[in-house]
Design a protein around this motif. Structure first.
Motif, PDB file in Angstrom:
ATOM      1  N   MET A 194     -16.533 -14.472  -8.042  1.00 31.24           N
ATOM      2  CA  MET A 194     -17.533 -13.479  -8.434  1.00 31.24           C
ATOM      3  C   MET A 194     -18.911 -13.752  -7.830  1.00 31.24           C
ATOM      4  O   MET A 194     -19.818 -12.931  -7.970  1.00 31.24           O
ATOM      5  CB  MET A 194     -17.646 -13.430  -9.956  1.00 31.24           C
ATOM      6  CG  MET A 194     -16.364 -13.030 -10.666  1.00 31.24           C
ATOM      7  SD  MET A 194     -15.833 -11.360 -10.247  1.00 31.24           S
ATOM      8  CE  MET A 194     -17.175 -10.401 -10.964  1.00 31.24           C
ATOM      9  N   SER A 195     -19.075 -14.878  -7.128  1.00 32.22           N
ATOM     10  CA  SER A 195     -20.404 -15.239  -6.625  1.00 32.22           C
ATOM     11  C   SER A 195     -20.876 -14.299  -5.521  1.00 32.22           C
ATOM     12  O   SER A 195     -22.067 -14.259  -5.208  1.00 32.22           O
ATOM     13  CB  SER A 195     -20.394 -16.680  -6.104  1.00 32.22           C
ATOM     14  OG  SER A 195     -19.463 -16.837  -5.044  1.00 32.22           O
ATOM     15  N   TYR A 196     -19.926 -13.539  -4.926  1.00 30.35           N
ATOM     16  CA  TYR A 196     -20.304 -12.617  -3.860  1.00 30.35           C
ATOM     17  C   TYR A 196     -20.627 -11.222  -4.387  1.00 30.35           C
ATOM     18  O   TYR A 196     -20.891 -10.302  -3.612  1.00 30.35           O
ATOM     19  CB  TYR A 196     -19.175 -12.523  -2.826  1.00 30.35           C
ATOM     20  CG  TYR A 196     -18.905 -13.812  -2.117  1.00 30.35           C
ATOM     21  CD1 TYR A 196     -19.707 -14.232  -1.051  1.00 30.35           C
ATOM     22  CD2 TYR A 196     -17.870 -14.649  -2.525  1.00 30.35           C
ATOM     23  CE1 TYR A 196     -19.469 -15.432  -0.400  1.00 30.35           C
ATOM     24  CE2 TYR A 196     -17.625 -15.848  -1.882  1.00 30.35           C
ATOM     25  CZ  TYR A 196     -18.432 -16.239  -0.824  1.00 30.35           C
ATOM     26  OH  TYR A 196     -18.193 -17.430  -0.198  1.00 30.35           O
ATOM     27  N   LEU A 197     -20.563 -11.062  -5.709  1.00 27.94           N
ATOM     28  CA  LEU A 197     -20.822  -9.747  -6.312  1.00 27.94           C
ATOM     29  C   LEU A 197     -22.017  -9.822  -7.244  1.00 27.94           C
ATOM     30  O   LEU A 197     -21.946  -9.510  -8.433  1.00 27.94           O
ATOM     31  CB  LEU A 197     -19.574  -9.267  -7.064  1.00 27.94           C
ATOM     32  CG  LEU A 197     -18.304  -9.126  -6.222  1.00 27.94           C
ATOM     33  CD1 LEU A 197     -17.109  -8.821  -7.100  1.00 27.94           C
ATOM     34  CD2 LEU A 197     -18.472  -8.056  -5.151  1.00 27.94           C
ATOM     35  N   SER A 205     -14.281  -5.832   3.255  1.00 28.77           N
ATOM     36  CA  SER A 205     -13.007  -5.887   2.532  1.00 28.77           C
ATOM     37  C   SER A 205     -13.019  -4.919   1.349  1.00 28.77           C
ATOM     38  O   SER A 205     -12.014  -4.247   1.074  1.00 28.77           O
ATOM     39  CB  SER A 205     -12.720  -7.313   2.065  1.00 28.77           C
ATOM     40  OG  SER A 205     -13.627  -7.731   1.054  1.00 28.77           O
ATOM     41  N   ILE A 206     -14.152  -4.850   0.649  1.00 27.62           N
ATOM     42  CA  ILE A 206     -14.253  -3.906  -0.472  1.00 27.62           C
ATOM     43  C   ILE A 206     -14.153  -2.474   0.037  1.00 27.62           C
ATOM     44  O   ILE A 206     -13.493  -1.625  -0.585  1.00 27.62           O
ATOM     45  CB  ILE A 206     -15.566  -4.128  -1.242  1.00 27.62           C
ATOM     46  CG1 ILE A 206     -15.528  -5.496  -1.941  1.00 27.62           C
ATOM     47  CG2 ILE A 206     -15.796  -3.015  -2.256  1.00 27.62           C
ATOM     48  CD1 ILE A 206     -16.839  -5.895  -2.581  1.00 27.62           C
ATOM     49  N   ALA A 207     -14.791  -2.200   1.179  1.00 28.50           N
ATOM     50  CA  ALA A 207     -14.685  -0.864   1.783  1.00 28.50           C
ATOM     51  C   ALA A 207     -13.230  -0.537   2.105  1.00 28.50           C
ATOM     52  O   ALA A 207     -12.770   0.597   1.898  1.00 28.50           O
ATOM     53  CB  ALA A 207     -15.551  -0.787   3.046  1.00 28.50           C
ATOM     54  N   ASP A 208     -12.497  -1.537   2.599  1.00 30.25           N
ATOM     55  CA  ASP A 208     -11.079  -1.326   2.895  1.00 30.25           C
ATOM     56  C   ASP A 208     -10.288  -1.085   1.608  1.00 30.25           C
ATOM     57  O   ASP A 208      -9.342  -0.279   1.582  1.00 30.25           O
ATOM     58  CB  ASP A 208     -10.501  -2.530   3.640  1.00 30.25           C
ATOM     59  CG  ASP A 208     -11.148  -2.735   5.006  1.00 30.25           C
ATOM     60  OD1 ASP A 208     -11.768  -1.779   5.519  1.00 30.25           O
ATOM     61  OD2 ASP A 208     -11.034  -3.847   5.549  1.00 30.25           O
ATOM     62  N   ILE A 267     -12.125  -6.406  -7.922  1.00 28.95           N
ATOM     63  CA  ILE A 267     -13.177  -6.088  -8.887  1.00 28.95           C
ATOM     64  C   ILE A 267     -14.354  -5.424  -8.173  1.00 28.95           C
ATOM     65  O   ILE A 267     -15.091  -4.616  -8.765  1.00 28.95           O
ATOM     66  CB  ILE A 267     -13.625  -7.350  -9.660  1.00 28.95           C
ATOM     67  CG1 ILE A 267     -14.494  -6.966 -10.855  1.00 28.95           C
ATOM     68  CG2 ILE A 267     -14.301  -8.342  -8.769  1.00 28.95           C
ATOM     69  CD1 ILE A 267     -13.794  -6.132 -11.892  1.00 28.95           C
ATOM     70  N   GLY A 268     -14.500  -5.720  -6.866  1.00 31.96           N
ATOM     71  CA  GLY A 268     -15.551  -5.077  -6.085  1.00 31.96           C
ATOM     72  C   GLY A 268     -15.351  -3.580  -5.981  1.00 31.96           C
ATOM     73  O   GLY A 268     -16.327  -2.811  -5.985  1.00 31.96           O
ATOM     74  N   THR A 269     -14.091  -3.127  -5.916  1.00 28.05           N
ATOM     75  CA  THR A 269     -13.856  -1.675  -5.866  1.00 28.05           C
ATOM     76  C   THR A 269     -14.263  -1.016  -7.174  1.00 28.05           C
ATOM     77  O   THR A 269     -14.733   0.127  -7.183  1.00 28.05           O
ATOM     78  CB  THR A 269     -12.372  -1.361  -5.578  1.00 28.05           C
ATOM     79  OG1 THR A 269     -11.547  -1.835  -6.649  1.00 28.05           O
ATOM     80  CG2 THR A 269     -11.917  -1.979  -4.272  1.00 28.05           C
ATOM     81  N   VAL A 270     -14.098  -1.749  -8.280  1.00 30.43           N
ATOM     82  CA  VAL A 270     -14.496  -1.209  -9.587  1.00 30.43           C
ATOM     83  C   VAL A 270     -16.007  -1.025  -9.642  1.00 30.43           C
ATOM     84  O   VAL A 270     -16.519  -0.010 -10.131  1.00 30.43           O
ATOM     85  CB  VAL A 270     -14.020  -2.139 -10.722  1.00 30.43           C
ATOM     86  CG1 VAL A 270     -14.563  -1.674 -12.078  1.00 30.43           C
ATOM     87  CG2 VAL A 270     -12.492  -2.218 -10.755  1.00 30.43           C
TER      88      VAL A 270
END
Length: 535
Positions: free
Chosen positions: A210-213, A149-152, A187-190
């Motif tokens: 945020m637990s996945y980052l 999803s972050i890649a997308d 926030i993952g894209t950041v």
């Protein structure tokens, strides 16, 4: 509608639901990397406990573009990522509805459908609830999806920035916002952007997980953040937002946090009759604070005013709508100063909205030479005109009144209404005039293809239908009716480009075409014992 009011109503009224076909952009030319073998099809579900439109089984990431009218566009773009636990997408309250709200602020919006966990079901919500009973297993099923999803999200930012010119966007004003899983994506894209093309200029994670980052690092060029959540988040994510805010501030980065007492998880842009209903307005304030709601190089009317002036005009207009809804004070002093009609004078009053008010501005000589009195008020609907009809028409004791209005009703300037109600208001004014010995000239409404301040209402056919109602009433009651619509209409049922300033209001050339027909109608109405359809 004068430019001042025209600009203010962009912001004073929320944009309506649009039925226009939106452009869908595929983010990858072929299958997305990491999911090349996926063969299932994207699905949609509306039969669920929330009675909401839910998207699931997304395999081909897409962006759907929602663009503001060109006259409103400020060059800012926001990618909107709905939430749904990486299993579904809450596509309306966390996607499409947000995009349409952004359009009311002049912001281009792109709703992102990112890849999701595969579910072999026709009950996605029920399946997710069942899977959540084993929380560890449920979380494990999402690990790879978070990265995809972050890649997308990164791909979406890259697409919008590299195609900025195509969408009238400033490539230095591309942001991203998301909800829940979409907030994590945001926030993952950041955290993961490594090149300028994929780095957002601002970000708004709304109740993110945020637990996945884990083990993330705040970039040295970290963008400003707008963070929003509710303390009673039933998924337990309130602290995720507050911790993220503290991290940003500790790193001397720019951030704003809104933590509501109530709202739970997933409030999106839903109306719940609690303070979270207005969080999106605070987001607008934040965008405005950073200058993203104002064009970098304003032109035309906007170039003449500062942001402070526009805000004050908006405030003044909202206050007037609260204290003088029908704008009874607009012509109060002019009416007092108007001398009584002279013997033999056939005083004529024009009443309507901006098409009437602007008429005097474009061709004042037409009104002066013919002793016509203009009582147009920009932005007004027929209900407002009816309220001021006595003081602005009857009390002036004219021989005739010319009415041109109704389009702003269709634009919903004072809320949703029906064509029958609009025609009823017009009929009421005509009957008030006749009861006071005033001859009536009813004009057809002028053609409009779309309203820049409320796009997507598809007014063209509604205006045709309204004109049929006005004409039918005129025929029935022997009232003069004049078809101005046919003089200005183009092939797509809008106003001819050479006769308009903005697709809604005539220019001087447009008024010059209308004037002889209106004069002929007035003469017929005044000097005959009965009224007659003129054109």
């Amino acid at each position: 509608m004068p430019k001042l009011f025209f600009y203010c109503v962009y912001f004073a009224f929320a944009i309506s639901a649009t039925n226009a076909q939106q452009k869908v952009i595929h983010l990858y030319n072929d299958n997305a990397p990491g999911s090349e073998t996926w063969t299932w099809q994207e699905q949609e579900n509306t039969k669920n406990p929330f009675n909401a439109r839910v998207i699931y089984n997304v395999t081909q990431p897409t962006l759907t573009a929602y663009l503001p009218p060109a006259a409103m566009a400020n060059g800012t773009a926001v990618i909107v990522a709905p939430g749904g636990g990486w299993h579904t997408l809450s596509i309306e309250p966390e996607g499409i509805d947000v995009a349409k709200w952004l359009n009311t602020k002049g912001v281009a919006a792109f709703v992102l459908k990112y890849r999701l966990v595969h579910m072999d079901t026709d009950d996605p919500i029920g399946t997710v609830m069942e899977k959540m009973k084993d929380r560890k297993k449920f979380d494990e099923s999402k690990d790879s999806m978070v990265k995809m999803s972050i890649a997308d999200g990164l791909k979406a930012i890259e697409y919008v920035r590299t195609h900025a010119a195509e969408y009238n966007i400033n490539p230095k004003r591309v942001g991203i916002m998301g909800f829940s899983a979409g907030g994590t994506l945001t926030i993952g894209t950041v955290f993961t952007a490594t090149v300028a093309a994929t780095r957002p200029d601002f970000a708004a994670p709304i109740y993110p997980n945020m637990s996945y980052l884990k083990n993330h690092t705040i970039p040295t060029d970290a963008p400003p953040l707008f963070i929003c959540a509710a303390s009673d988040d039933q998924v337990g994510l309130a602290s995720h937002s507050s911790n993220l805010y503290n991290e940003w501030i500790s790193a001397n980065k720019v951030a704003e946090l809104h933590m509501y007492e109530k709202g739970g998880h997933g409030f999106g842009i839903r109306k719940l009759d609690i303070p979270t209903d207005t969080w999106i307005e605070r987001f607008g304030d934040w965008l405005d604070l950073h200058g993203w709601l104002w064009p970098e190089n304003p032109t035309g009317f906007m170039a003449q005013l500062s942001q402070k002036q526009v805000k004050q005009m908006r405030k003044d207009e909202e206050e007037r709508l609260r204290t003088d809804w029908a704008y009874l004070k607009r012509y109060e002093e002019e009416n007092k100063m108007l001398s009584p009609s002279k013997p033999g004078e056939n005083r004529v009053v024009f009443i309507g909205s901006s098409r009437v008010e602007n008429w005097r501005k474009y061709d004042s000589a037409f009104f002066i030479a013919n002793h016509y009195i203009n009582r147009g008020v920009s932005g007004q609907t027929s209900s407002q005109m009816l309220l001021r009809f006595r003081q602005d028409v009857i009390d002036l004791k004219p021989s005739a009144v010319v009415f041109l209005g109704g389009s702003n009703d269709i634009a919903q300037n004072t809320g949703p209404t029906t064509l029958d109600k609009i025609a009823g208001n017009i009929a009421s004014m005509a009957e008030l005039a006749k009861a006071n010995g005033i001859k009536v000239v009813l004009c057809s409404e002028l053609p409009v293809y779309d309203y820049p301040w409320r796009p997507g209402l598809e007014p063209a056919e509604k205006i045709i239908a309204l004109n049929k109602l006005i004409k039918a009433y005129a025929v029935k009651d022997n009232i003069t009716y004049i078809d101005l619509y046919s003089l200005l209409v183009d092939k797509r049922k809008g106003m001819k480009k050479e006769l308009t300033t903005d697709g809604v209001h005539p220019n001087l050339a447009g008024y010059k075409i209308m004037e002889p027909f209106v004069q002929k109608a007035i003469e017929k109405a005044i000097h005959q014992n009965f009224n007659k359809i003129i054109f």
